[in-house]
Design an enzyme around this catalytic site. Structure first.
Site, PDB file in Angstrom:
ATOM      1  N   GLN A  10       0.827  -1.219   0.000  1.00 45.84           N
ATOM      2  CA  GLN A  10       0.000   0.000   0.000  1.00 45.84           C
ATOM      3  C   GLN A  10       0.860   1.268   0.000  1.00 45.84           C
ATOM      4  O   GLN A  10       0.487   2.269  -0.599  1.00 45.84           O
ATOM      5  CB  GLN A  10      -0.917  -0.031   1.244  1.00 45.84           C
ATOM      6  CG  GLN A  10      -2.136   0.852   1.123  1.00 45.84           C
ATOM      7  CD  GLN A  10      -3.281   0.210   0.366  1.00 45.84           C
ATOM      8  OE1 GLN A  10      -3.591  -0.948   0.582  1.00 45.84           O
ATOM      9  NE2 GLN A  10      -3.905   0.960  -0.520  1.00 45.84           N
ATOM     10  N   LYS A  36      -2.662  -1.216   6.637  1.00 42.19           N
ATOM     11  CA  LYS A  36      -3.680  -2.237   6.342  1.00 42.19           C
ATOM     12  C   LYS A  36      -4.150  -2.802   7.667  1.00 42.19           C
ATOM     13  O   LYS A  36      -3.422  -2.765   8.653  1.00 42.19           O
ATOM     14  CB  LYS A  36      -3.076  -3.359   5.486  1.00 42.19           C
ATOM     15  CG  LYS A  36      -4.084  -4.102   4.646  1.00 42.19           C
ATOM     16  CD  LYS A  36      -4.436  -3.323   3.407  1.00 42.19           C
ATOM     17  CE  LYS A  36      -5.481  -4.012   2.569  1.00 42.19           C
ATOM     18  NZ  LYS A  36      -5.571  -3.403   1.228  1.00 42.19           N
ATOM     19  N   ASP A  53     -11.845  -3.666   2.112  1.00 43.81           N
ATOM     20  CA  ASP A  53     -11.038  -4.619   1.357  1.00 43.81           C
ATOM     21  C   ASP A  53     -11.921  -5.877   1.296  1.00 43.81           C
ATOM     22  O   ASP A  53     -13.161  -5.750   1.393  1.00 43.81           O
ATOM     23  CB  ASP A  53      -9.676  -4.860   2.039  1.00 43.81           C
ATOM     24  CG  ASP A  53      -8.658  -5.528   1.118  1.00 43.81           C
ATOM     25  OD1 ASP A  53      -8.073  -4.841   0.281  1.00 43.81           O
ATOM     26  OD2 ASP A  53      -8.465  -6.759   1.211  1.00 43.81           O
ATOM     27  N   ASN A  76     -16.364  -6.975  -5.598  1.00 46.57           N
ATOM     28  CA  ASN A  76     -16.454  -5.595  -6.060  1.00 46.57           C
ATOM     29  C   ASN A  76     -15.497  -5.303  -7.219  1.00 46.57           C
ATOM     30  O   ASN A  76     -15.893  -4.719  -8.237  1.00 46.57           O
ATOM     31  CB  ASN A  76     -16.135  -4.707  -4.850  1.00 46.57           C
ATOM     32  CG  ASN A  76     -16.323  -3.265  -5.143  1.00 46.57           C
ATOM     33  OD1 ASN A  76     -17.241  -2.898  -5.868  1.00 46.57           O
ATOM     34  ND2 ASN A  76     -15.446  -2.445  -4.623  1.00 46.57           N
TER      35      ASN A  76
HETATM   36  N1  GLU Z   1      -8.276  -2.042  -0.047  1.00 45.55           N
HETATM   37  C1  GLU Z   1      -8.059  -1.189  -1.174  1.00 45.55           C
HETATM   38  C2  GLU Z   1      -6.639  -1.387  -1.688  1.00 45.55           C
HETATM   39  O1  GLU Z   1      -6.105  -2.493  -1.628  1.00 45.55           O
HETATM   40  C3  GLU Z   1      -8.451   0.256  -0.927  1.00 45.55           C
HETATM   41  C4  GLU Z   1      -7.775   0.950   0.207  1.00 45.55           C
HETATM   42  C5  GLU Z   1      -8.316   2.326   0.548  1.00 45.55           C
HETATM   43  O2  GLU Z   1      -9.208   2.811  -0.155  1.00 45.55           O
HETATM   44  O3  GLU Z   1      -7.830   2.897   1.534  1.00 45.55           O
HETATM   45  O4  GLU Z   1      -6.020  -0.513  -2.221  1.00 45.55           O
END
Ligand code: GLU
Length: 447
Positions: A115, A130, A170, A244
């Site tokens: 991330q 996360k 997520d 999604n």
């Molecule tokens: N879970 C999503 C990702 O893997 C979105 C994370 C978010 O919007 O903060 O990027």
């Protein structure tokens, strides 16, 4: 160069593995980045002295907590919750929450690490984090899910906030769960502010946040094809997953004229040799929303139990949109035999290390999730600024922003990938993301 790179990577990984044993997913994610960026770090005295990658591979902090809640029969249930705050070098911690029985520290550390680079690539001021829990929502009633979300946030709310850490969804955490989580956050803090993204539009959510990851994936794919002077029109696209990301990717691929030949879930695959339609996508979405199986497929789709799409149907483009390590080298070899030449990841790290190596050897174009699925967190970033300014964008404006951001990510990667005949998207993404975060880390001094 390759030898030096491998030697540097192996020595770095040996130290990391000794410090963090039994975290295979985390090691896999770090190794991939280390291989591309360690030579750059080593060649820059400032970054080398700052030991940037060592710092980024040790999260700023990890919060572990007990989640105690009552099921519908009145029995007490206990789960484990986590938030891994990896780096806030370029903005508040930002990243999703995952509720799944396979969630553990290794998985969350890998996701938090990825991330950091993904969020940097969006060009927005977002750090990386996360979190989640080993809670399995499968077979749980709506009331149980609500109670679990409330209990989870009763603890998590102590560690998040709009300028500090902003979680989102997520796997198994969508608009419904974010509603329960935000309700609990607001109740405990007594304040209404954007400490979560993915909120419903009536209470501060952004237009198009739900669609953003899947749509952004297709916009990115169009750029990959655009470099070759091609469009998505008539291209056969195999998609895994039925959540999604997968369903919105299918929807946008159809709008771009692609022939989408599969969707799947953990029980099996839905194949559509002649291409599926929007009605099929709507059906899959409705089945999933109702917690129903997808085995009773309507006409035009064929369900095969226990199989994944790879190699089961001819497709040039593979979009793995389910979960980490879903696509191994054998499956990729079968997919290549069935015509695969391009991979764009909708999930985070969906290819095993062996599959990544095979894709490289065979010269496939391969976009990593940190680039191609960054559309979701990018629109989360816009949701944060909309919350801060109290001014909301229309879906047309958000759509334009999403297209622009995916195009900019593609441009940054091209700039790093040099003039090579085949664009190395993985290397380009790792280096572009690293450079941005590394400059910030080095600027802070030793802290
Ligand atoms: N879970 C999503 C990702 O893997 C979105 C994370 C978010 O919007 O903060 O990027």
């Amino acid at each position: 160069m390759t030898d030096r790179r491998t030697a540097l990577t192996e020595s770095f990984m040996q130290d990391l593995i000794a410090r963090t044993p039994r975290q295979p997913e985390f090691h896999q994610a770090v190794r991939e980045v280390a291989h591309d960026v360690l030579t750059i770090e080593k060649n820059d005295p400032r970054l080398h002295a700052a030991r940037v990658l060592d710092r980024l591979s040790e999260p700023d902090r990890i919060i572990t907590f007990r989640v105690t809640w009552e099921d519908d029969s009145g029995a007490v249930q206990i789960n484990r919750g986590w938030r891994v705050q990896t780096s806030n070098a370029i903005g508040p911690y930002k990243g999703g929450l995952r509720f799944h029985p396979t969630v553990n520290l290794s998985v969350l550390k890998f996701l938090g690490f990825e991330q950091v680079f993904k969020n940097a690539l969006t060009g927005l001021p977002l750090g990386g984090a996360k979190g989640g829990a080993d809670f399995d929502p499968k077979g749980r009633s709506e009331a149980e899910i609500m109670r679990f979300c409330h209990a989870f946030m009763a603890e998590l709310c102590k560690y998040i906030g709009p300028d500090h850490d902003v979680p989102a969804g997520d796997i198994n955490v969508g608009t419904r769960e974010i509603g329960y989580l935000f309700g609990a956050y607001k109740k405990h803090k007594g304040q209404f502010h954007g400490a979560l993204t993915g909120k419903g539009e009536s209470f501060g959510g952004s237009a198009l946040r739900v669609e953003a990851t899947g749509y952004g994936l297709i916009y990115f794919l169009c750029h990959m094809l655009g470099v070759q002077g091609r469009s998505l029109h008539g291209v056969r696209v195999a998609i895994s997953g039925a959540g999604n990301v997968a369903t919105h990717a299918a929807e946008m691929a159809l709008q771009e004229g692609a022939m989408v030949v599969s969707l799947s879930d953990s029980t099996g695959v839905l194949l559509a040799e002649d291409g599926l339609t929007q009605d099929h996508v709507d059906w899959v979405r409705a089945q999933k929303a109702a917690g129903q199986a997808i085995d009773d497929a309507p006409g035009g789709m064929r369900y095969v139990a226990g199989k994944a799409p790879w190699g089961a149907v001819d497709a040039e483009v593979l979009l793995p949109c389910a979960t980490q390590n879903e696509l191994d080298a054998d499956a990729l070899a079968a997919a290549i035999d069935a015509g695969a030449g391009i991979i764009a990841e909708g999930a985070n790290m969906p290819l095993t290390a062996d599959a990544v190596a095979l894709a490289d050897r065979k010269g496939l174009l391969h976009a990593p999730g940190k680039a191609s699925n960054a559309g979701g967190v990018a629109i989360s970033g816009l949701e944060m600024s909309q919350n801060a300014h109290g001014r909301y964008l229309s879906s047309v404006e958000v759509c334009r922003a999403l297209r622009d951001i995916m195009g900019t990510i593609h441009d940054q990667i091209r700039a790093e990938a040099g003039s090579a005949a085949r664009l190395d998207y993985r290397r380009g993404a790792n280096i572009a993301g690293y450079r941005k975060v590394a400059q910030a880390v080095a600027a802070f001094g030793v802290i």
